[in-house]
Design an enzyme around this catalytic site. Sequence first.
Site, PDB file in Angstrom:
ATOM      1  N   LYS A 101      -9.403  -7.039   8.264  1.00  0.00           N
ATOM      2  CA  LYS A 101      -8.400  -6.567   9.220  1.00  0.00           C
ATOM      3  C   LYS A 101      -8.779  -7.117  10.579  1.00  0.00           C
ATOM      4  O   LYS A 101      -9.929  -6.926  11.027  1.00  0.00           O
ATOM      5  CB  LYS A 101      -8.369  -5.032   9.267  1.00  0.00           C
ATOM      6  CG  LYS A 101      -7.784  -4.397   8.022  1.00  0.00           C
ATOM      7  CD  LYS A 101      -7.793  -2.879   8.104  1.00  0.00           C
ATOM      8  CE  LYS A 101      -7.162  -2.283   6.849  1.00  0.00           C
ATOM      9  NZ  LYS A 101      -7.430  -0.831   6.738  1.00  0.00           N
ATOM     10  N   LYS A 141      -3.129   5.080  -2.785  1.00  0.00           N
ATOM     11  CA  LYS A 141      -4.188   5.799  -2.080  1.00  0.00           C
ATOM     12  C   LYS A 141      -4.686   6.923  -2.974  1.00  0.00           C
ATOM     13  O   LYS A 141      -3.890   7.597  -3.637  1.00  0.00           O
ATOM     14  CB  LYS A 141      -3.629   6.382  -0.772  1.00  0.00           C
ATOM     15  CG  LYS A 141      -3.230   5.318   0.242  1.00  0.00           C
ATOM     16  CD  LYS A 141      -4.453   4.668   0.870  1.00  0.00           C
ATOM     17  CE  LYS A 141      -4.068   3.788   2.052  1.00  0.00           C
ATOM     18  NZ  LYS A 141      -5.250   3.190   2.697  1.00  0.00           N
ATOM     19  N   GLY A 194      -3.802  -3.981   6.234  1.00  0.00           N
ATOM     20  CA  GLY A 194      -2.773  -3.610   7.210  1.00  0.00           C
ATOM     21  C   GLY A 194      -3.104  -2.288   7.864  1.00  0.00           C
ATOM     22  O   GLY A 194      -3.895  -1.502   7.331  1.00  0.00           O
ATOM     23  N   LYS A 217      -1.089  -1.122  -4.447  1.00  0.00           N
ATOM     24  CA  LYS A 217      -2.269  -0.324  -4.081  1.00  0.00           C
ATOM     25  C   LYS A 217      -1.815   1.108  -3.881  1.00  0.00           C
ATOM     26  O   LYS A 217      -0.829   1.344  -3.187  1.00  0.00           O
ATOM     27  CB  LYS A 217      -2.880  -0.902  -2.805  1.00  0.00           C
ATOM     28  CG  LYS A 217      -3.776   0.031  -1.999  1.00  0.00           C
ATOM     29  CD  LYS A 217      -4.527  -0.764  -0.932  1.00  0.00           C
ATOM     30  CE  LYS A 217      -4.627  -0.011   0.374  1.00  0.00           C
ATOM     31  NZ  LYS A 217      -5.286  -0.844   1.417  1.00  0.00           N
ATOM     32  N   SER A 243       0.863  -1.168   0.000  1.00  0.00           N
ATOM     33  CA  SER A 243       0.000   0.000   0.000  1.00  0.00           C
ATOM     34  C   SER A 243       0.901   1.220   0.000  1.00  0.00           C
ATOM     35  O   SER A 243       1.733   1.373   0.898  1.00  0.00           O
ATOM     36  CB  SER A 243      -0.887  -0.032   1.252  1.00  0.00           C
ATOM     37  OG  SER A 243      -1.634   1.161   1.352  1.00  0.00           O
ATOM     38  N   GLU A 292     -11.087   0.375  -3.331  1.00  0.00           N
ATOM     39  CA  GLU A 292     -11.353   0.045  -1.935  1.00  0.00           C
ATOM     40  C   GLU A 292     -12.052   1.200  -1.231  1.00  0.00           C
ATOM     41  O   GLU A 292     -11.603   2.342  -1.301  1.00  0.00           O
ATOM     42  CB  GLU A 292     -10.012  -0.287  -1.256  1.00  0.00           C
ATOM     43  CG  GLU A 292     -10.116  -0.753   0.186  1.00  0.00           C
ATOM     44  CD  GLU A 292      -8.752  -1.129   0.767  1.00  0.00           C
ATOM     45  OE1 GLU A 292      -7.794  -1.367   0.000  1.00  0.00           O
ATOM     46  OE2 GLU A 292      -8.645  -1.183   2.002  1.00  0.00           O
ATOM     47  N   ASP A 322     -13.633  -2.160   3.106  1.00  0.00           N
ATOM     48  CA  ASP A 322     -12.693  -2.192   4.229  1.00  0.00           C
ATOM     49  C   ASP A 322     -13.464  -1.690   5.460  1.00  0.00           C
ATOM     50  O   ASP A 322     -14.087  -2.475   6.193  1.00  0.00           O
ATOM     51  CB  ASP A 322     -11.465  -1.331   3.887  1.00  0.00           C
ATOM     52  CG  ASP A 322     -10.463  -1.152   5.035  1.00  0.00           C
ATOM     53  OD1 ASP A 322     -10.749  -1.576   6.156  1.00  0.00           O
ATOM     54  OD2 ASP A 322      -9.382  -0.560   4.816  1.00  0.00           O
ATOM     55  N   ASP A 345      -7.242   2.803  -3.127  1.00  0.00           N
ATOM     56  CA  ASP A 345      -7.974   2.840  -1.852  1.00  0.00           C
ATOM     57  C   ASP A 345      -8.311   4.291  -1.517  1.00  0.00           C
ATOM     58  O   ASP A 345      -7.414   5.122  -1.382  1.00  0.00           O
ATOM     59  CB  ASP A 345      -7.101   2.222  -0.751  1.00  0.00           C
ATOM     60  CG  ASP A 345      -7.812   2.116   0.600  1.00  0.00           C
ATOM     61  OD1 ASP A 345      -8.996   2.515   0.697  1.00  0.00           O
ATOM     62  OD2 ASP A 345      -7.176   1.632   1.557  1.00  0.00           O
TER      63      ASP A 345
HETATM   64  O1  OSB Z   1      -7.205   1.646   4.530  1.00  0.00           O
HETATM   65  O2  OSB Z   1      -5.926  -0.003   4.321  1.00  0.00           O
HETATM   66  C1  OSB Z   1      -6.151   1.108   4.797  1.00  0.00           C
HETATM   67  C2  OSB Z   1      -3.080   2.362   6.723  1.00  0.00           C
HETATM   68  C3  OSB Z   1      -3.691   3.032   7.765  1.00  0.00           C
HETATM   69  C4  OSB Z   1      -5.056   3.095   7.804  1.00  0.00           C
HETATM   70  C5  OSB Z   1      -5.833   2.491   6.814  1.00  0.00           C
HETATM   71  C6  OSB Z   1      -5.231   1.792   5.789  1.00  0.00           C
HETATM   72  C7  OSB Z   1      -3.841   1.762   5.727  1.00  0.00           C
HETATM   73  C8  OSB Z   1      -3.083   1.130   4.650  1.00  0.00           C
HETATM   74  C9  OSB Z   1      -1.695   0.668   4.973  1.00  0.00           C
HETATM   75  O3  OSB Z   1      -3.487   1.035   3.510  1.00  0.00           O
HETATM   76  C10 OSB Z   1      -1.533  -0.796   4.932  1.00  0.00           C
HETATM   77  C11 OSB Z   1      -0.196  -1.177   5.501  1.00  0.00           C
HETATM   78  O4  OSB Z   1       0.785  -1.100   4.759  1.00  0.00           O
HETATM   79  O5  OSB Z   1      -0.120  -1.537   6.688  1.00  0.00           O
HETATM   80 MG    MG Z   2      -8.337   0.501   3.220  1.00  0.00          MG
END
Ligand code: OSB
Ligand code: MG
Length: 368
Positions: free
Chosen positions: A262, A163, A290, A161, A135, A213, A238, A188
């Site tokens: 998660k 953001k 994550g 992925k 991510s 996402e 999510d 995402d």
């Molecule tokens: O939406 O998946 C998410 C990190 C913090 C809060 C929300 C998210 C995320 C990530 C990071 O996408 C995932 C990771 O590398 O741990």
């Molecule tokens: Mg997410």
Amino acid sequence: MRIDRITLREIRMPLVHPFETSFGRTTERRILLVEVEEDGAVGWGEVTCGERPFYNEEWVDAAWLILRDFVAPRILDIDIASAADVGGRSSHIRGHHMARGGLETAAWDLEARKLGLPLWQHIGGSRTEIDCGVSIGIQDSVEELLELIEREVRAGYQRIKIKIKPGWDVEVVRQVRAAFRTIRLMADANSAYALSDAAHLRRLDEFDLMMIEQPLPHDDIIDHAQLQARLDTPICLDECIRTARHAEQAIEMNAGRIINIKLGRVGGFSEALLVHNVARAHGIPVWCGGMLESGIGRAHNIALSTLDNFTLPGDVSASKRYWKQDIIDPPVEVGPGGTIAVRDEAGFGYELDRDYIDALTVREETIR
Ligand code: OSB
Ligand code: MG
């Protein structure tokens, strides 16, 4: 099991690179670790909430109080049949799944250690290696983003992925796709859009994304169903999926075609297993999300990802992408094929670096 001690510890860990999502930027993690003890045996868990109540309602200080004042008294010195029953002891508490999940996952680790089993086997997992994606947060420029993607693709990660948020979306994805024509790519939004943005989000359909996402509000399954009907790109939920019941409802309504699981968001392994099973029964693939975890939460995520319906690469990646030094030994490493091999040691499978944890600890409280 009969837990006779619960210790809460807050550690501070600076990230190697700041991580930015549609709801904010994180440079240093505050992480709440939970240690449980039964007759001298211990188990460890991690509360995966953020520093601020922006991803969901939880944050570190609230989680500490929830655990100390409302969860611990329901757990300590009480005979509990097994780790699978720990979550139910605090199910009368509304929300706060990540706080409760920190303790629940510690209880599963403890139980696996006492049985002499790797945690992944104890929860019924079958994979011996898990598929990894990364991510990548919002960057200051598209050039920087392209460089980061290049690096992760070269490291072997199986999907990328990125953001997105309003103002950092269609044109960014267009440039990423132009530069990387064949990678498995997804976006995402962390709830940054409204259903009224449907026409705008439809523009993402031309980029062959694996999924988008959580585009819409964190608690709105109904709007996601409306949006999915207007998009070709699969929606992955999510934030919306906090229980197995939510998963059932979302699937029934066609609010998405993929679920990110998660551990913290659903309150631990027991509920995560239920979400996994509901999705599998409906032919919906899942993957492990994550929350910028330390090695402890990361090890739990690896165990979870060995369940058979985790058929898509998750956001579980190498320790070194987050930390100069992790609190587990060895750190989590990803092979050139973009996989993490599970470990055969009992419990979550890694040694804890106790001295380093002590050095990072800013507060500690033991409840008996
Ligand atoms: O939406 O998946 C998410 C990190 C913090 C809060 C929300 C998210 C995320 C990530 C990071 O996408 C995932 C990771 O590398 O741990
Ligand atoms: Mg997410």
